[in-house]
Design an enzyme around this catalytic site. Sequence first.
Site, PDB file in Angstrom:
ATOM      1  N   CYS A  96       0.813  -1.225   0.000  1.00 57.56           N
ATOM      2  CA  CYS A  96       0.000   0.000   0.000  1.00 57.56           C
ATOM      3  C   CYS A  96       0.843   1.269   0.000  1.00 57.56           C
ATOM      4  O   CYS A  96       0.377   2.316  -0.434  1.00 57.56           O
ATOM      5  CB  CYS A  96      -0.928   0.018   1.205  1.00 57.56           C
ATOM      6  SG  CYS A  96      -2.050  -1.382   1.285  1.00 57.56           S
ATOM      7  N   HIS A 349      -9.015   3.104  -2.619  1.00 58.39           N
ATOM      8  CA  HIS A 349      -7.616   2.839  -2.236  1.00 58.39           C
ATOM      9  C   HIS A 349      -6.994   1.861  -3.224  1.00 58.39           C
ATOM     10  O   HIS A 349      -6.935   0.664  -2.968  1.00 58.39           O
ATOM     11  CB  HIS A 349      -7.594   2.281  -0.809  1.00 58.39           C
ATOM     12  CG  HIS A 349      -6.264   1.795  -0.339  1.00 58.39           C
ATOM     13  ND1 HIS A 349      -5.061   2.339  -0.751  1.00 58.39           N
ATOM     14  CD2 HIS A 349      -5.938   0.800   0.539  1.00 58.39           C
ATOM     15  CE1 HIS A 349      -4.070   1.709  -0.148  1.00 58.39           C
ATOM     16  NE2 HIS A 349      -4.568   0.762   0.624  1.00 58.39           N
ATOM     17  N   CYS A 380      -0.938   2.537   6.881  1.00 60.64           N
ATOM     18  CA  CYS A 380      -0.555   1.183   7.245  1.00 60.64           C
ATOM     19  C   CYS A 380      -0.164   0.436   5.974  1.00 60.64           C
ATOM     20  O   CYS A 380      -0.563   0.803   4.874  1.00 60.64           O
ATOM     21  CB  CYS A 380      -1.669   0.463   7.991  1.00 60.64           C
ATOM     22  SG  CYS A 380      -3.208   0.264   7.076  1.00 60.64           S
ATOM     23  N   GLY A 382       0.697  -3.583   4.251  1.00 60.89           N
ATOM     24  CA  GLY A 382       0.555  -5.024   4.384  1.00 60.89           C
ATOM     25  C   GLY A 382       1.829  -5.727   4.828  1.00 60.89           C
ATOM     26  O   GLY A 382       2.943  -5.254   4.616  1.00 60.89           O
TER      27      GLY A 382
END
Length: 400
Positions: A96, A349, A380, A382
Amino acid sequence: MSAPARTVAFVDGVRTPFGKAGDKGIYANTRADDLVVKVIRELLRRHPELPPERVDDVAIAATTQIGDQGLTIGRTAALLAGLPKSVPGYSIDRMCAGAMTAVTSVAGGIAFGAYDVAIAGGVEHMGRHPMGEGVDPNPRFLSDKIVDQSALVMGQTAENVHDRFPGITKDRCDAYAVRSQERYADAVKAGNIGPELVPVATRHPELGWGLATEDEPPRPGTTLENLAGLKTPFRPHGRVTAGNAAGLNDGATGALLAGEDTARELGLPVGMRMVGYAFAGVEPEVMGIGPVPATEKVLQRTGLSISDIGLFEINEAFAVQVLSFLDHFGIDDEDPRVNQWGGAIACGHPLASSGARLMTQLSRQFAERPDVRYGMTTMCIGIGMGGTVIWENPAWEGNK
């Protein structure tokens, strides 16, 4: 002899409208690399004062680096966009935080003096390339109990964050999600979201050509009642739903960065200055808490405190992840400094692209808020990470 670090300027950022992943999404028949080409061309179109040959590198992120998101997409997209063949490029993967890492990577090159100008961004076409497509996780992750099985499913990690912080209830998350939708809708009406979008020609096999000019995922008019009855796909009687999390999306982002001295030389605007950044690892099973240690690390390194931050752009992968950050730092759920134009729960996203969206929005907010000196973009990541970048507002009234 070491040279002093240069000030890194965020010049400008653009993005495509974000689409819903899948056969019915606006980009179902659009290539991922063509989305990147659009943002690169738009950055150059908006800044004719920048000679294309002055671009020193192009860093583009993608989480799933296969198919039309593979083949060193930073280089191939640069060629397709018409940049001179002398301009190199490369690809990045930090899930991300791909675009965020692309920005911090080229920023390091600028600060060191290896680059004067660079383009950084990200793309994710989750309709063509679902998260995890083609991966082969080492079986030792589970057999040696390096991670719990839930660590490999992002929605399950969000449920784990709920377990760790029982005070973050589903009701709180739903209320946060409603505010995200409302703030996004208000920002669109006010013209705050839209100027950074580059229209994208789309094609439908039956309906023909179209033009994507606005985000597809938002659900205006969302209410608590709408969200209350949604299914909890990651756990029976769970708390994470499609309403209080970002969806599966397609889209691309791009940002233009330069040494502030080079920006002044070429007449490029300075949207914001990079103050510092940090990435941190956490238990993969609760990857949503990653922004907390990343933020603590960068605050310590820059000598700032959380009270110095006047604007926050926090990626809304899951509402519980944002609320865990706010609770840790003692920030109210409805604090107007946080995601004042809504967030990913509303607009979407597309994984590796989102970091540059956060930065683009913060830069545009800075221009309207001379009372704010510092802002933050954080997310955050992954497999148990977080990333945070602190920026300074060049329009801060204290500079005058």
